[in-house]
Design a protein around this motif. Structure first.
Motif, PDB file in Angstrom:
ATOM      1  N   GLY A  27       0.811  -1.219   0.000  1.00  0.00           N
ATOM      2  CA  GLY A  27       0.000   0.000   0.000  1.00  0.00           C
ATOM      3  C   GLY A  27       0.844   1.268   0.000  1.00  0.00           C
ATOM      4  N   THR A  28       2.152   1.097   0.166  1.00  0.00           N
ATOM      5  CA  THR A  28       3.057   2.246   0.206  1.00  0.00           C
ATOM      6  C   THR A  28       4.020   2.212  -0.983  1.00  0.00           C
ATOM      7  OG1 THR A  28       2.874   2.366   2.596  1.00  0.00           O
ATOM      8  CG2 THR A  28       4.783   3.464   1.607  1.00  0.00           C
ATOM      9  N   VAL A  29       4.731   1.095  -1.138  1.00  0.00           N
ATOM     10  CA  VAL A  29       5.565   0.939  -2.345  1.00  0.00           C
ATOM     11  C   VAL A  29       5.009  -0.156  -3.265  1.00  0.00           C
ATOM     12  CG1 VAL A  29       7.682   1.891  -1.370  1.00  0.00           C
ATOM     13  CG2 VAL A  29       7.259  -0.539  -1.121  1.00  0.00           C
ATOM     14  N   VAL A  30       4.446  -1.193  -2.665  1.00  0.00           N
ATOM     15  CA  VAL A  30       3.891  -2.317  -3.436  1.00  0.00           C
ATOM     16  C   VAL A  30       2.368  -2.143  -3.511  1.00  0.00           C
ATOM     17  CG1 VAL A  30       3.724  -4.835  -3.567  1.00  0.00           C
ATOM     18  CG2 VAL A  30       5.657  -3.785  -2.386  1.00  0.00           C
ATOM     19  N   THR A  31       1.797  -2.326  -4.681  1.00  0.00           N
ATOM     20  CA  THR A  31       0.334  -2.188  -4.821  1.00  0.00           C
ATOM     21  C   THR A  31      -0.363  -3.375  -4.139  1.00  0.00           C
ATOM     22  OG1 THR A  31       0.080  -3.493  -6.843  1.00  0.00           O
ATOM     23  CG2 THR A  31       0.697  -1.158  -7.109  1.00  0.00           C
ATOM     24  N   PRO A  32      -1.668  -3.264  -3.840  1.00  0.00           N
ATOM     25  CA  PRO A  32      -2.368  -4.375  -3.168  1.00  0.00           C
ATOM     26  C   PRO A  32      -2.681  -5.555  -4.096  1.00  0.00           C
ATOM     27  CG  PRO A  32      -3.635  -2.311  -3.046  1.00  0.00           C
ATOM     28  CD  PRO A  32      -2.534  -2.096  -4.014  1.00  0.00           C
ATOM     29  N   ASP A  33      -2.279  -5.499  -5.366  1.00  0.00           N
ATOM     30  CA  ASP A  33      -2.702  -6.533  -6.337  1.00  0.00           C
ATOM     31  C   ASP A  33      -2.311  -7.952  -5.933  1.00  0.00           C
ATOM     32  OD1 ASP A  33      -3.716  -4.470  -7.828  1.00  0.00           O
ATOM     33  OD2 ASP A  33      -1.928  -4.279  -9.063  1.00  0.00           O
ATOM     34  N   PHE A  34      -1.078  -8.121  -5.462  1.00  0.00           N
ATOM     35  CA  PHE A  34      -0.629  -9.462  -5.080  1.00  0.00           C
ATOM     36  C   PHE A  34      -1.429  -9.971  -3.878  1.00  0.00           C
ATOM     37  CE2 PHE A  34       2.041 -12.078  -2.283  1.00  0.00           C
ATOM     38  CZ  PHE A  34       2.360 -13.134  -3.126  1.00  0.00           C
ATOM     39  N   SER A  35      -1.582  -9.123  -2.880  1.00  0.00           N
ATOM     40  CA  SER A  35      -2.331  -9.541  -1.688  1.00  0.00           C
ATOM     41  C   SER A  35      -3.778  -9.864  -2.020  1.00  0.00           C
ATOM     42  CB  SER A  35      -2.320  -8.430  -0.637  1.00  0.00           C
ATOM     43  OG  SER A  35      -1.166  -8.558   0.128  1.00  0.00           O
ATOM     44  N   GLN A  36      -4.373  -9.038  -2.845  1.00  0.00           N
ATOM     45  CA  GLN A  36      -5.742  -9.287  -3.276  1.00  0.00           C
ATOM     46  C   GLN A  36      -5.819 -10.667  -3.949  1.00  0.00           C
ATOM     47  OE1 GLN A  36      -8.593  -7.639  -2.880  1.00  0.00           O
ATOM     48  NE2 GLN A  36      -9.780  -8.970  -4.233  1.00  0.00           N
ATOM     49  N   ALA A  37      -4.856 -10.933  -4.842  1.00  0.00           N
ATOM     50  CA  ALA A  37      -4.869 -12.192  -5.597  1.00  0.00           C
ATOM     51  C   ALA A  37      -4.710 -13.388  -4.665  1.00  0.00           C
ATOM     52  CB  ALA A  37      -3.754 -12.184  -6.647  1.00  0.00           C
ATOM     53  N   ILE A  38      -3.825 -13.285  -3.714  1.00  0.00           N
ATOM     54  CA  ILE A  38      -3.564 -14.453  -2.881  1.00  0.00           C
ATOM     55  C   ILE A  38      -4.646 -14.645  -1.811  1.00  0.00           C
ATOM     56  CG2 ILE A  38      -1.966 -13.434  -1.159  1.00  0.00           C
ATOM     57  CD1 ILE A  38      -0.287 -16.057  -1.767  1.00  0.00           C
ATOM     58  N   TRP A  39      -4.985 -13.581  -1.086  1.00  0.00           N
ATOM     59  CA  TRP A  39      -5.897 -13.732   0.060  1.00  0.00           C
ATOM     60  C   TRP A  39      -7.356 -13.843  -0.369  1.00  0.00           C
ATOM     61  CZ3 TRP A  39      -3.561 -15.027   4.382  1.00  0.00           C
ATOM     62  CH2 TRP A  39      -2.264 -14.566   4.631  1.00  0.00           C
ATOM     63  N   HIS A  40      -7.711 -13.129  -1.423  1.00  0.00           N
ATOM     64  CA  HIS A  40      -9.138 -13.072  -1.774  1.00  0.00           C
ATOM     65  C   HIS A  40      -9.503 -13.821  -3.046  1.00  0.00           C
ATOM     66  CE1 HIS A  40      -9.852 -10.433   1.568  1.00  0.00           C
ATOM     67  NE2 HIS A  40      -8.815  -9.710   1.195  1.00  0.00           N
ATOM     68  N   GLU A  41      -8.502 -14.328  -3.778  1.00  0.00           N
ATOM     69  CA  GLU A  41      -8.799 -15.115  -4.982  1.00  0.00           C
ATOM     70  C   GLU A  41      -8.242 -16.539  -4.854  1.00  0.00           C
ATOM     71  OE1 GLU A  41     -10.749 -13.936  -7.348  1.00  0.00           O
ATOM     72  OE2 GLU A  41     -10.768 -11.848  -6.689  1.00  0.00           O
ATOM     73  N   ALA A  42      -6.911 -16.646  -4.756  1.00  0.00           N
ATOM     74  CA  ALA A  42      -6.282 -17.972  -4.819  1.00  0.00           C
ATOM     75  C   ALA A  42      -6.644 -18.840  -3.613  1.00  0.00           C
ATOM     76  CB  ALA A  42      -4.771 -17.817  -4.941  1.00  0.00           C
ATOM     77  N   ILE A  43      -6.605 -18.282  -2.405  1.00  0.00           N
ATOM     78  CA  ILE A  43      -6.924 -19.074  -1.210  1.00  0.00           C
ATOM     79  C   ILE A  43      -8.389 -19.526  -1.230  1.00  0.00           C
ATOM     80  CG2 ILE A  43      -7.175 -18.951   1.323  1.00  0.00           C
ATOM     81  CD1 ILE A  43      -4.437 -17.563   1.412  1.00  0.00           C
ATOM     82  N   PRO A  44      -9.353 -18.631  -1.484  1.00  0.00           N
ATOM     83  CA  PRO A  44     -10.738 -19.105  -1.579  1.00  0.00           C
ATOM     84  C   PRO A  44     -10.936 -20.139  -2.693  1.00  0.00           C
ATOM     85  CG  PRO A  44     -10.706 -16.717  -1.335  1.00  0.00           C
ATOM     86  CD  PRO A  44      -9.285 -17.154  -1.522  1.00  0.00           C
TER      87      PRO A  44
END
Ligand SMILES: [Mg+2]
Length: 225
Positions: A27-44
Motif C-alpha cells: 500500500g506504500t511501495v507495493v500495490t495491493p494486487d498481489f495480496s488481493q490475488a492471494i488472500w481473496h482469490e487464490a486461497i478461496p
C-alpha cells in the motif's frame, strides 16, 4: 496537503538530522494486487476446490474467517497459519501462482533511486518475510535492511518495534522518517516512538498531514534547486 504545510511539519533543522528513511511495503511501495490475488482469490479458490464448494460461498466464508481474527492479531499476517487452519496444504504453489501480480506504484523506483543516493533506506513492514521477499524482489537493492515486525520481532508494528529498528540501525528516533498507509501502524505508532511519520493517503481520504504519493516525500527531502 500541500508541500509548504508538509515542510512545516519537518522543519529544516529536523531534515538536516534525518539519516534513515523507513518505508512500509504494501500500500506504500507495493500495490495491493498481489495480496488481493492471494488472500481473496487464490486461497478461496483452493478452499472451494478442496471442500467442493461454490467459489462465491468459499470467498464469503474465508472473508468471515479473516474478519474473526482481524488485523490486531499476529495470525492475520501469517500465511502458514492460514494454510494450516484451512487445511490447504503447502502455500508455495499458491504463492507462486500469484507472483505475476506483484507491482509497484508508478513513482516508486524513481523516488527510491533518488533518495538512496542521499539517505539510508529501510523497509519496516508487517508482512512476514516469506511474502515480503517476493514483494520487494525488484526494489530490494535500494534498501540497506528489510524488517518484518511479525517475522523478526513477533509483534505488530508497535512503538516498540520502531524503537528496536532504531536501535538495530544505530540511530535515534529523531533521525528517522517513516512513511506508510496504515493510520495506526504506520502513523500513530511510529510517531509514538518519536519518529517523524507520514501517512500516505493514495485514495485521497483527506487525513491531515498526509502525502498523496512518494514524490511529495522526495521533494521534501531533496528540495528541487
Ligand atoms: Mg501498508
Amino acid at each position: 496537503m500541500d508541500l509548504r504545510s508538509l515542510a512545516m511539519i519537518i522543519s529544516l533543522f529536523q531534515m538536516k538530522q534525518i539519516e534513515l528513511i523507513s518505508f512500509d511495503a504494501e500500500g506504500t511501495v507495493v500495490t495491493p494486487d498481489f495480496s488481493q490475488a492471494i488472500w481473496h482469490e487464490a486461497i478461496p479458490a483452493l478452499y472451494a476446490q478442496k471442500n467442493g464448494l461454490d467459489l462465491a460461498l468459499a470467498k464469503s466464508r474465508i472473508r468471515e474467517e479473516y474478519d474473526t481474527i482481524g488485523d490486531q492479531r499476529l495470525e492475520w499476517y501469517d500465511i502458514e497459519y492460514w494454510f494450516n487452519y484451512l487445511g490447504l496444504g503447502s502455500s508455495e504453489p499458491v504463492i507462486e501462482s500469484c507472483l505475476s501480480k506483484i507491482a509497484y506504484y508508478p513513482e516508486v523506483t524513481e523516488v527510491l533511486a533518488s533518495l538512496a543516493r542521499e539517505y539510508r533506506l529501510i523497509v519496516a513492514s508487517g508482512t512476514p518475510t516469506e511474502l515480503l521477499s517476493f514483494l520487494l524482489r525488484d526494489i530490494e537493492p535500494y534498501f540497506v535492511r528489510v524488517f518484518s515486525s511479525v517475522s523478526h520481532y513477533e509483534q505488530l508494528k508497535s512503538p516498540n518495534f520502531y524503537l528496536k529498528i532504531c536501535e538495530e540501525m544505530g540511530v535515534k528516533p529523531g533521525q528517522v522518517i517513516h512513511v506508510g498507509d496504515n493510520w495506526q501502524f504506520d502513523f500513530l505508532n511510529a510517531r509514538q516512538a518519536g519518529i517523524t511519520a507520514f501517512y500516505i493517503d493514495r485514495l485521497g481520504r483527506n487525513h491531515q498531514e498526509s502525502l498523496s504519493d512518494l514524490t511529495q516525500l522526495k521533494s521534501l527531502l531533496i528540495p528541487p534547486i
